[in-house]
Write a protein that holds these residues in place. Structure first.
Motif, PDB file in Angstrom:
ATOM      1  N   UNK A 150       1.604   6.897  -6.868  1.00 41.99           N
ATOM      2  CA  UNK A 150       0.792   7.708  -7.153  1.00 41.99           C
ATOM      3  C   UNK A 150       1.227   9.261  -6.876  1.00 41.99           C
ATOM      4  N   UNK A 151       1.787   9.400  -5.013  1.00 44.68           N
ATOM      5  CA  UNK A 151       1.968  10.713  -5.194  1.00 44.68           C
ATOM      6  C   UNK A 151       3.210  11.256  -5.874  1.00 44.68           C
ATOM      7  N   UNK A 152       4.813  10.491  -6.097  1.00 41.75           N
ATOM      8  CA  UNK A 152       5.526  10.349  -7.276  1.00 41.75           C
ATOM      9  C   UNK A 152       4.667  10.432  -9.208  1.00 41.75           C
ATOM     10  N   UNK A 153       3.698  10.203  -9.331  1.00 44.44           N
ATOM     11  CA  UNK A 153       3.158  10.245 -10.889  1.00 44.44           C
ATOM     12  C   UNK A 153       2.300  11.674 -10.366  1.00 44.44           C
ATOM     13  N   UNK A 154       1.595  11.958  -9.276  1.00 46.42           N
ATOM     14  CA  UNK A 154       0.372  12.872  -9.190  1.00 46.42           C
ATOM     15  C   UNK A 154       1.643  14.158  -9.399  1.00 46.42           C
ATOM     16  N   UNK A 155       2.976  13.806  -9.083  1.00 45.81           N
ATOM     17  CA  UNK A 155       3.961  15.336  -8.568  1.00 45.81           C
ATOM     18  C   UNK A 155       4.807  15.313 -10.486  1.00 45.81           C
ATOM     19  N   UNK A 172       0.968  -1.102  -0.187  1.00 47.08           N
ATOM     20  CA  UNK A 172      -0.031   0.446  -0.190  1.00 47.08           C
ATOM     21  C   UNK A 172       1.102   1.150  -0.174  1.00 47.08           C
ATOM     22  N   UNK A 173       1.719   1.610   1.021  1.00 51.86           N
ATOM     23  CA  UNK A 173       3.018   1.834   1.283  1.00 51.86           C
ATOM     24  C   UNK A 173       3.012   3.266  -0.396  1.00 51.86           C
ATOM     25  N   UNK A 174       3.988   1.538  -1.071  1.00 52.75           N
ATOM     26  CA  UNK A 174       4.809   1.402  -2.107  1.00 52.75           C
ATOM     27  C   UNK A 174       3.575   2.376  -3.559  1.00 52.75           C
ATOM     28  N   UNK A 175       2.634   1.946  -3.131  1.00 53.37           N
ATOM     29  CA  UNK A 175       1.718   1.871  -4.205  1.00 53.37           C
ATOM     30  C   UNK A 175       0.923   3.662  -3.810  1.00 53.37           C
TER      31      UNK A 175
END
Lengths: 182, 191, 547, 345
Positions: free
Chosen positions: C473-478, C466-469
Motif C-alpha cells: 500500500x505504501x509503495x502504491x501510495x508512493x 500484513x507487512x507485505x500488504x
C-alpha cells in the motif's frame, strides 16, 4: 593363476548385476519408524531429554543420535518399550534422571499478575488467560512438563503431585507370601 | 526319490545343523528372543541356504573344477553374500517391520557358519545338484525348526524366576544344551 | 417348564452357607442417628450435590443430581439436616475416602410427597428420565444406572432375563426378597417388559432355593416363565445365566443387549416397582448380615446407614471375629473402616471368623496343572494369564484375553498351589487401564502441541502478509502521487486531504506539548542531563562510523 | 494385600504329588516281587539324593525349605527316575541322575513349575548317553536269574560294586534289547519270541509291572489328577506306529502289544508324559504332544540306536510344548467360533 582371477571376476560381475537390478526393483521409501517411536514417548514436550520436544527426540533416536533412556517422564517402562521396538538391550534410565511421580501445575490466583509469559511457554496451550487477566491451568490437559515455572516473574506456579483417589486407585501387585515368610 | 527323502529326514532330525553339528549358533542365540522374529529369520535362512547350496554346486562343478579347488571357500562366500544382499533388499521392501526387528542378524546370515558349512559338506559328500539342493533345504528347515521351537521356549523362560546368575543368555545356553541332549535320541536313526 | 437349559464349562461348588441367614424374614432397621450418603454409588459420573450444609432435607428428597449420561441421582434416606458435604469413608477395596453428604436424622422421618407414575400411558423416554431422577441402579452388585439399561436403543430386545440365581455363597438377600415380596417384584417386571417392549421374560433362580421358586411361580402370570437353573457358582453371572437360559454367548467386549437380551437383578425389579408405582426413590435395599454375628439375617437398610449400626442391629459381632467382607466371599472385598455406610452396591456384610475364613496358606509356584482352566467359566487359560501378569508383560497377558475375565474367583478357589490368581489379574487390568489413560493423555498432548506449532506458524504468516500488504500500500501510495498525469479519482483526493489534515493536526499537537519538566531544573540535575546528552552524542558518533 | 476369594478348595500341590506317588505303589511292589529287592535300594537312594540336592539349591537361592520340600515334587521326580533306571546300578549312577534331574533340569529354571524339560527324563537321558554299559544291565526276572538276591545283597552290590556276585548272575537283557539285536541279525521272529525272557505280551515279569502301572494310571484318571488326553494319545500313537511298522515288515518290527507292555511305555504314558509342568496344557495341545511322543517312541525303538525311546520322545516333545501351547489355545467364551485365538503379543 590367471583363470582363478578370471573366475572370481566372473562371479563378481554376475552377482553385481543381480544386486544392481534388485536395488532398482526394490526401491523403498523410509519406513515410518519415527512415528512408532513418537507413539511410545509420553508427549510431555518437557525437553528433559535435551531435545525441544518429543518429536525431535524421536527423530534423533531413529537416526541413532540419541540414546533410548533419556526420557524421565516415560520412566523405565518407556525405555523397555523403546528397546523392544528397536530390538536393542533395555537400559536403565540415564544418569541423574529419575521418573518423578506425575504432577500437575497449579497457579496461585492471588499472586498471578496476568503477564501471559507462561501461556506462551506452555507447549500444549493448557493455560487459559489474557494480558492483565487472571490465568488458570486446565489440570486435565497439563502434562506436568514444568516449562511454565521458569518464565513466571512472580513464581506463582507450583507443581502438585496427582493424589490417588477412588477412580485412579490401582490394585497392588500381590505380595509373594513365600518371600515374606522366608 | 526315496534317497532325497532320506537326506531330508537325515538333515532335519538326525544330524540337525544346530543340535548335532553345532553350527549356526550365533543367530540361534541372537534371534530367538521373540517368536515372530525367529519365524522370519527361519524363512530368510531357508531361502538363502537353499539358493546358496544350489548355486555353490554349480560354481564348484562348472567354474572351479579340480585345479581351482582352493578357491572353493572364497567363491562360496561371495555367492552367499550376493544372495543375502538380494534377500535383505527383498525383506526391506516386503516387510519393513521384520527388517527392523531382525536388524543386524539379517546381513549376519552371510557369516552364519551353517550357511557356509552346508555347501562345503555338499562338496565333501559329492552330492549331485538335486542332492545338494535337498541337503541345503533339509539343513535350513532343521535350523528353522529348532530356532522357532527354541524361541517359543525362551519366551516362556522370560517370565520364570531363574536364579540371578543364570538369567538371560546363560539359561538359554543350558536349554539349548538340553535340547541337543533330546536330539541325541535320533542318533543312529539312519543306518 | 419346557425351557431347555445349556451348561457352560467350568464353575465350582463351594459350600453355600445359606441356612445361616435365610431362615428369618427381612427385618427393618431402626433409624440411625447419622447417615453418610456417598455421591458415587453407581458406575459412571458421581452425582453432583444439590444441597448445602445446614439445609433441612426430607426423606426421598434428591441430594445429588445425575451428572452426564452415565449417572443417576442420590436421595436423602430420612428427614434431617445436612451437617457436612466432605470426603468420608466409603466401602471400597482401596479404603480411600470419597465425597459424601452427611445427614443428621431428626427422628421424624418425614417424607416428600410421593407421586406414583401411570407408566402405561407415559412414553418410554419420559419414564426413563424419571428413573434417572429416582436414582435407580443395578442392585446385583454392578450398580449400572438402570435407566440406560431400560432403553432398548437400536437393537431389538427380544428376551428379558431376571437374575435371581444368587450363586455367591452366604448371600441370601434376593432369596428372602423373592419369598416375601414376589407380587410387587412381578409388577416391577411388568414395567420393565413395557419399557423394553420384549415378548419372552425368563426368571432364573437356582434350584437350591425351592421356596423362592414356589413363591415366584405362584405370583407369576402365565407368559412369564420361572426357570430352576442348576446350582453352580458362578451360575448367576450375567453372561453365564444368559448362556444357561438361552444358549447365546454374549460377544466379547460387548453386552448381552448386542444379542437382544437384557438382564436385570430381581432386587432392581422390586425397587423399580417402588419407584414407579409408589413414587419412592431408591433410598433403601435388602442387605444380608451373616457370618460371626449374634442373629444373622436380612435387613431392609436405608442407603447411608453406617455398617457399624447394621452389625449392632444384628446383635453385634461374636467374640473371635477376624474382619468383615463387603459382598460375598468369592467376589467381595475386605472392609477397611466400619464407619463406611451401606451403599446401593452393598448386598451383603459377612463377619469373618477363623473357622470359615482361615488365613490364606503360603502361595506355592504354579505347576500348570490346568485345574484353573477347567474351572474357568469364561474358558480362559488362567495359568498363562498369571504367568505373564506376574512377569508384568501386559501385552501378552492381554493376548490371552485378560479382559474376558469376570474375576469370579473360581481359578483361585481350585488352585492347588493357593495362588491368588484373581489378584494378579486385577493388578494387570488396572495397570493396563492406567497405561491406556496415559496413552489417551499423550495423544491429547501431542495433538495440542502440534496445533500450537501450527497456530504459531499461522500467526507468523498472517503477520508477514500484513507487512507485505502494508508495504505494497505504501509503495502504491508512493507511485500514485509520483505520476500526476494519472486521473485523480475524486474519493482518493478526498481521502488524501483528510489524511493531510490529520497529519498537520498531529504535528501541531506535538509542538504545543512542550516538555514541562525540563525548564526550571536545579543546576545539579541540569549538569547531569548535559553529561548524558554529551555521552549520547559520542555513542551516536561511534555507531554512525560502524555502519 | 490379598483380596477375594476368601475361601479355597481343598486340594493342594503336595496332596496331588502324594496321590501320584501312591498310584505308583502297585507298580513298585510288582517290580520288587518280580525283579528282586533292588528297587527298594534305588528308590531310597534316589529319594535321598533328591532331598539333599533340592535342599542345597533352595538354601543357595535363599528360599524357605519347608514349603518346597513338603510339596513332594522332588520325591516324585526321584521315584520316576528310580523306576526308569536299572535297579542294581552303582550308587553314583543314581547320584548323577538326580543331580541332572533336580539341579540342572528343575532348580536352574527357577524351581517347581518353571522347568521346560521333564526332570526325570533329563536324568535318564544324561545317564544313558554317558553310561550306556551300566544302563543296559537290567535285573533279570527272579525266576530266570540263577541267583536270587536278598535286600542285603542288593545293598552290597549297589555300594560295593561287583563285590561277591558277578554281574551277569543277576542281569539279563531286556525284551526290547534282545528283539532289536536278534531282529537285526535276521533271526525269524518266532524263534526270538520263544526265548525264555519273553512272556505272553511283553517281557516275562515286565508285563505284570506294566499292568500294575496301567492300574495306577487308571486310578489317577479316576481321581481326576490327570485328563485322559495324554495317556490315550500316547498309547494310541505308539500302538498305531508299531502296528504299521509291524504290518510292513513283521520280522523286523515287534507287535504293538509287545511295544505297549515292555520298556517304559505304561510308566511313560500315565506318569511321565502327564507331568503337568512340562506337558502341553490345552486339550488339543495334549493330544498332539502325546500322540507325537508315542510316534517318536516307536520310531526310536524301531530304527534308533537306543533300546527304549520313551525318554527321548518325551524330551523331544517337551521342546515343542511352548510352540504347541501358543497355537492350540481353545476358543474363549464370547469369541465367535472359527476365529483363531492365537497369541496376540
Amino acid at each position: 593363476m590367471i583363470s582363478a582371477i578370471l573366475v572370481m571376476a566372473a562371479i563378481g560381475l554376475v552377482l553385481g548385476g543381480i544386486l544392481g537390478w534388485a536395488s532398482i526393483k526394490f526401491r523403498v521409501q523410509d519406513d515410518p519408524l519415527v512415528e512408532k517411536i513418537d507413539a511410545i514417548l509420553p508427549q510431555t514436550q518437557c525437553g528433559q531429554c535435551g531435545f525441544p520436544g518429543c518429536k525431535p527426540y524421536a527423530e534423533a533416536i531413529a537416526k541413532g543420535e540419541a540414546d533410548i533412556n533419556q526420557c524421565p517422564p516415560g520412566g523405565a517402562d518407556g525405555v523397555n518399550r523403546l528397546a523392544e521396538l528397536l530390538g536393542v538391550e533395555p537400559k536403565p534410565l540415564g544418569e541423574g534422571l529419575e521418573a518423578k511421580p506425575k504432577s500437575v501445575a497449579i497457579i496461585d490466583e492471588n499472586t498471578c499478575i496476568g503477564c501471559t509469559l507462561c501461556i506462551q511457554a506452555c507447549p500444549v496451550d493448557a493455560i487459559i488467560g489474557a494480558a492483565k487477566q487472571m490465568h488458570v491451568i486446565v489440570a486435565s490437559q497439563c502434562t506436568g512438563c514444568e516449562l511454565c515455572l521458569p518464565p513466571c516473574p512472580v513464581d506463582c506456579i507450583s507443581m502438585q503431585v496427582i493424589k490417588e483417589d477412588v477412580v485412579n486407585w490401582k490394585w497392588r501387585y500381590p505380595i509373594h507370601m513365600m518371600k515374606r515368610a522366608a | 526319490m526315496e534317497n532325497y527323502l532320506l537326506i531330508l529326514i537325515g538333515t532335519v532330525f538326525v544330524n540337525n545343523i544346530v543340535m548335532s553339528k553345532i553350527l549356526g549358533l550365533c543367530p540361534f542365540m541372537g534371534v530367538s528372543r521373540k517368536l515372530e522374529t525367529a519365524i522370519g529369520m527361519g524363512a530368510a535362512t531357508t531361502f538363502v541356504l537353499t539358493l546358496a547350496s544350489g548355486a555353490s554346486y554349480l560354481v564348484d562343478t562348472y567354474l572351479l573344477g579340480q585345479d581351482l579347488a582352493y578357491l572353493r571357500t572364497l567363491s562360496f562366500i561371495v555367492v552367499i553374500a550376493g544372495i543375502v544382499g538380494f534377500t535383505e533388499m527383498f525383506i526391506k521392501k516386503s516387510s519393513p517391520v521384520l527388517f527392523r526387528v531382525l536388524g543386524i542378524y539379517l546381513p549376519l546370515i552371510t557369516t552364519n557358519c551353517a550357511v557356509l558349512g552346508i555347501p562345503l559338506l555338499n562338496v565333501q559328500e559329492q552330492h549331485n545338484f538335486l542332492e545338494s539342493l535337498f541337503y541345503g533345504l533339509g539343513g535350513a528347515l532343521g535350523f528353522s525348526l529348532v530356532l522357532v521351537l527354541f524361541a517359543a521356549m525362551r519366551e516362556r523362560l522370560e517370565a520364570a524366576d531363574v536364579p540371578k546368575p543364570f538369567r538371560g543368555v546363560s539359561i538359554a545356553m543350558i536349554t539349548a544344551g538340553l535340547m541337543s541332549l533330546a536330539f541325541m535320541g535320533f542318533a543312529g536313526l539312519i543306518r | 417348564m419346557n425351557q431347555k437349559l445349556y451348561t457352560f464349562n467350568g464353575g465350582v461348588h463351594p459350600d453355600v452357607h445359606k441356612a445361616e441367614s435365610n431362615a428369618t424374614p427381612i427385618r427393618t432397621m431402626p433409624l440411625s442417628a447419622r447417615y453418610v450418603v456417598p455421591m458415587r454409588q453407581h458406575i459412571g459420573e458421581p452425582a453432583r450435590p444439590v444441597v448445602a450444609v445446614g439445609d433441612r432435607v426430607l426423606r426421598g428428597q434428591m441430594i445429588g443430581a445425575a451428572e452426564g449420561y452415565v449417572s443417576t441421582a442420590v436421595h436423602a434416606p430420612t428427614s434431617g439436616r445436612v451437617v457436612a458435604i466432605e470426603a468420608c469413608a466409603v466401602p471400597h477395596p482401596s479404603g480411600l475416602f470419597d465425597l459424601a453428604v452427611v445427614i443428621e436424622a431428626d427422628g421424624e422421618d418425614q417424607a416428600i410427597a410421593y407421586q406414583p407414575l401411570d407408566w402405561r400411558s407415559l412414553d418410554p423416554s419420559a419414564l426413563r428420565n424419571r428413573m434417572r431422577d429416582m436414582g435407580l441402579a443395578g442392585l446385583g452388585g454392578a450398580v449400572f444406572p438402570s435407566y440406560i439399561k431400560l432403553n432398548p436403543g437400536a437393537q431389538k430386545i427380544h428376551t428379558l432375563i431376571l437374575n435371581g440365581a444368587e450363586c455367591e455363597p452366604w448371600i441370601t438377600c434376593d432369596d428372602r426378597l423373592m419369598r416375601e415380596r414376589a407380587p410387587e417384584m412381578l409388577r416391577g417386571i411388568e414395567i420393565m417388559r413395557h419399557a423394553l417392549g420384549c415378548q419372552t421374560v425368563l426368571i432364573g433362580i437356582e434350584d437350591n432355593k425351592p421356596e423362592a421358586l414356589a413363591a415366584m411361580r405362584a405370583a407369576a402370570p402365565a407368559e412369564i416363565e420361572v426357570v430352576a437353573v442348576p446350582t453352580m457358582y458362578p451360575g448367576g453371572g450375567g453372561k453365564q445365566l444368559t448362556y444357561t437360559l438361552t444358549g447365546v454367548e454374549t460377544p466379547t467386549g460387548g453386552r448381552s443387549t448386542d444379542v437382544g437380551i437384557q438382564v436385570f437383578n430381581v432386587g432392581t425389579a422390586y425397587s423399580l416397582y417402588r419407584a414407579v408405582e409408589i413414587g419412592e426413590p431408591l433410598i433403601s435395599r435388602v442387605v444380608t448380615l451373616t457370618g460371626h454375628v449374634a442373629q444373622p439375617g436380612n435387613f431392609e437398610v436405608r442407603i447411608g446407614t453406617p455398617l457399624a449400626d447394621l452389625i449392632s442391629a444384628g446383635g453385634g459381632m461374636l467374640p473371635g471375629a477376624s474382619g468383615e467382607i463387603i459382598g460375598g466371599p468369592m467376589m467381595g472385598f475386605d472392609l477397611m473402616d466400619l464407619a463406611a455406610p451401606v451403599t446401593k452396591a452393598v448386598n451383603c456384610l459377612i463377619v469373618k471368623n477363623p473357622k470359615f475364613f482361615p488365613i490364606k496358606p503360603i502361595e506355592l509356584p504354579c505347576i500348570r496343572c490346568g485345574a484353573c482352566a477347567r474351572a474357568c467359566p469364561a474358558d480362559l487359560q488362567p495359568f498363562e494369564m498369571y504367568w505373564y501378569s506376574r512377569a508384568k508383560d501386559f501385552g501378552r497377558a492381554q493376548g490371552y484375553n485378560l479382559f474376558d475375565c469376570i474375576e469370579c474367583g473360581c481359578c483361585s478357589y481350585v488352585c492347588p498351589s493357593h495362588i491368588p490368581l484373581v489378584d494378579y489379574f486385577r493388578f494387570a487390568k488396572s495397570e493396563i487401564w492406567e497405561r491406556e489413560r496415559e496413552k489417551r493423555a499423550a495423544d491429547l498432548a501431542r495433538s495440542r502441541h502440534e496445533f500450537k506449532a501450527f497456530r504459531l506458524e499461522r500467526e507468523k504468516q498472517e503477520k508477514a502478509e500484513k507487512f507485505a500488504k502494508a508495504a505494497e500500500k505504501s509503495k502504491a501510495a508512493a507511485s500514485s502521487n509520483a505520476d500526476p498525469t494519472a486521473p485523480a479519482d475524486p474519493d482518493a483526493e478526498k481521502k488524501k486531504a483528510i489524511l493531510q489534515a490529520a497529519l498537520e493536526r498531529a504535528q501541531k499537537a506535538k509542538e504545543s506539548v512542550a516538555p514541562k519538566n525540563t525548564e526550571n531544573l536545579p543546576p545539579r540535575v541540569q549538569k547531569e542531563i548535559d553529561e548524558i546528552e554529551a555521552r549520547r552524542a559520542t555513542v551516536e558518533a561511534t555507531t554512525e562510523t560502524k555502519e | 494385600m490379598i483380596g477375594s476369594p476368601y475361601i479355597l478348595g481343598r486340594n493342594s500341590t503336595s496332596a496331588i504329588m502324594l496321590k501320584v506317588m501312591l498310584a505308583l505303589i502297585p507298580g513298585i511292589v510288582a517290580h520288587a516281587w518280580l525283579f528282586g529287592p533292588g528297587i527298594w535300594v534305588s528308590l531310597f537312594l534316589c529319594s535321598a539324593f533328591a532331598i539333599v540336592f533340592e535342599a542345597l539349591l533352595l538354601l543357595m537361592r535363599g528360599l524357605p525349605l519347608k514349603p518346597f520340600l513338603s510339596d513332594n515334587s522332588a520325591l516324585l521326580t526321584a521315584w520316576l527316575l528310580a523306576l526308569s533306571l536299572p535297579t542294581l546300578a552303582p550308587w553314583w549312577l543314581y547320584a548323577i541322575g538326580m543331580l541332572f534331574a533336580i539341579v540342572v533340569a528343575k532348580q536352574l529354571y527357577g524351581g517347581l513349575g518353571q522347568n521346560l524339560f521333564n526332570p526325570a527324563m533329563i536324568g535318564y537321558a544324561a545317564l544313558i548317553v554317558s553310561f550306556p554299559v551300566n544302563m543296559t544291565q537290567w535285573a533279570a526276572p527272579v525266576g530266570l536269574a540263577d541267583h536270587a538276591l536278598t535286600l542285603l545283597d542288593a545293598f552290597d552290590v549297589v555300594f560295593a560294586g561287583q563285590g561277591s556276585i558277578s554281574a551277569d548272575a543277576y542281569t539279563s537283557a531286556t525284551v526290547l534289547d534282545t528283539w532289536k539285536t536278534q531282529a537285526r541279525l535276521g533271526t525269524p521272529s518266532e524263534s526270538i519270541l520263544s526265548q525264555p525272557i519273553f512272556g505272553w505280551a511283553g517281557g516275562q515279569g515286565h508285563e505284570i509291572v506294566a499292568l500294575m502301572y496301567l492300574a495306577g494310571g487308571l486310578l489317577l484318571l479316576s481321581l481326576k489328577l490327570i485328563t485322559w488326553h495324554i495317556p490315550l494319545a500316547f498309547l494310541a500313537g505308539l500302538a498305531a506306529t508299531a502296528g504299521v511298522l509291524h504290518l510292513i515288515d513283521p520280522t523286523q518290527h515287534a507287535s504293538p502289544l509287545l511295544h505297549l507292555f515292555s520298556g517304559g511305555a505304561m510308566l511313560g504314558a500315565f506318569f511321565i508324559a502327564t507331568d503337568p509342568v512340562t506337558a502341553a496344557s490345552t486339550p488339543r495341545g495334549k493330544l498332539i504332544y502325546a500322540g507325537m511322543a508315542g510316534l517318536l517312541t516307536a520310531i526310536i525303538r524301531a530304527f534308533g540306536g537306543y533300546p527304549d525311546g520313551v525318554a527321548f520322545a518325551v524330551l523331544l516333545m517337551n521342546v515343542c510344548v511352548p510352540f504347541i501351547d501358543t497355537y492350540t489355545q481353545p476358543r474363549v467364551f464370547g469369541h465367535h467360533p472359527g476365529h483363531s485365538k492365537g497369541r496376540k503379543s
